[in-house]
Motif scaffolding. Sequence first.
Motif, PDB file in Angstrom:
ATOM      1  N   THR A 130      -0.534   1.856  -7.861  1.00 17.79           N
ATOM      2  CA  THR A 130      -1.112   3.056  -7.251  1.00 17.79           C
ATOM      3  C   THR A 130      -1.306   4.168  -8.271  1.00 17.79           C
ATOM      4  O   THR A 130      -2.326   4.867  -8.269  1.00 17.79           O
ATOM      5  CB  THR A 130      -0.213   3.559  -6.110  1.00 17.79           C
ATOM      6  N   SER A 166       0.816  -1.213   0.000  1.00 20.76           N
ATOM      7  CA  SER A 166       0.000   0.000   0.000  1.00 20.76           C
ATOM      8  C   SER A 166       0.849   1.264   0.000  1.00 20.76           C
ATOM      9  O   SER A 166       1.916   1.329   0.620  1.00 20.76           O
ATOM     10  CB  SER A 166      -0.952   0.006   1.202  1.00 20.76           C
ATOM     11  N   ALA A 170      -6.277   3.412  -1.763  1.00 25.06           N
ATOM     12  CA  ALA A 170      -5.293   2.779  -2.633  1.00 25.06           C
ATOM     13  C   ALA A 170      -5.498   1.268  -2.678  1.00 25.06           C
ATOM     14  O   ALA A 170      -5.429   0.643  -3.746  1.00 25.06           O
ATOM     15  CB  ALA A 170      -3.880   3.107  -2.147  1.00 25.06           C
ATOM     16  N   SER A 197       4.211  -1.374  -5.885  1.00 23.43           N
ATOM     17  CA  SER A 197       3.448  -0.351  -5.182  1.00 23.43           C
ATOM     18  C   SER A 197       3.003   0.716  -6.162  1.00 23.43           C
ATOM     19  O   SER A 197       1.881   0.721  -6.626  1.00 23.43           O
ATOM     20  CB  SER A 197       4.297   0.250  -4.055  1.00 23.43           C
ATOM     21  N   SER A 254      -1.837   7.654  -2.511  1.00 23.25           N
ATOM     22  CA  SER A 254      -1.726   8.582  -3.632  1.00 23.25           C
ATOM     23  C   SER A 254      -1.854   9.997  -3.084  1.00 23.25           C
ATOM     24  O   SER A 254      -2.192  10.196  -1.913  1.00 23.25           O
ATOM     25  CB  SER A 254      -2.821   8.304  -4.661  1.00 23.25           C
TER      26      SER A 254
END
Length: 214
Positions: free
Chosen positions: A190, A9, A20, A186, A12
């Motif tokens: 994202t 995680s 996210a 990640s 943003s």
Amino acid sequence: MIDKLHYISQQSENGTHLTAIQTALDAGCKWIQLRVKDQPVAKILDCALQINELCATYKAKLIVNDHPEIALKAGTYGLHLGLQDMPITEARKIVGPKMIIGGTANTFQHIQQRVAEGADYIGLGPFRFTKTKQKLSPILGITGYESVISEVRAAGINIPIIAIGGILPEDIVPIMQTGLYGVAVSGAITYAQNPAYTVKAMYEYLNMTLLNEV
């Protein structure tokens, strides 16, 4: 069963860890690691409880980074520990024998350490520079992975090893060709313009390497 694609995680600019992770789950991710830094334990626990319920509705697995007590209280599937975190042997006393525990490594010696501690899987990296880590270990790249995996095989070590650190979809095939088990990403999810397409492509690349091995 440890998934070959791990989503770590990352907030943003206009969202939270929850939003996210919701995006990652909607995109098809089945293995989620909640990685929250520099926040009160109570806040991380509340976040873990919400996200664990969310993951359950998607039949996804939630892993909590750094905090064995939170993993236990939230009832998550697993726990992931960095090199500067509590030793896996100590964490095991907190979470019990059944919870999956992964550990970070940067060298073959770290892998030996993690195996001795009883890790269920290892996150090996970083592959390249990533802004998500404040204290970044030496970059490995493809040649670094090849070298470490060669030592792992020579030692007869058999444990799922996940590549991590700045990985993009186009990196997956060459990374998997080194003999690694899977990848953790990640920002690639994202900040993807089309997260569902990105996740689908990643799984296809992972499965492509499996077909090539048959």
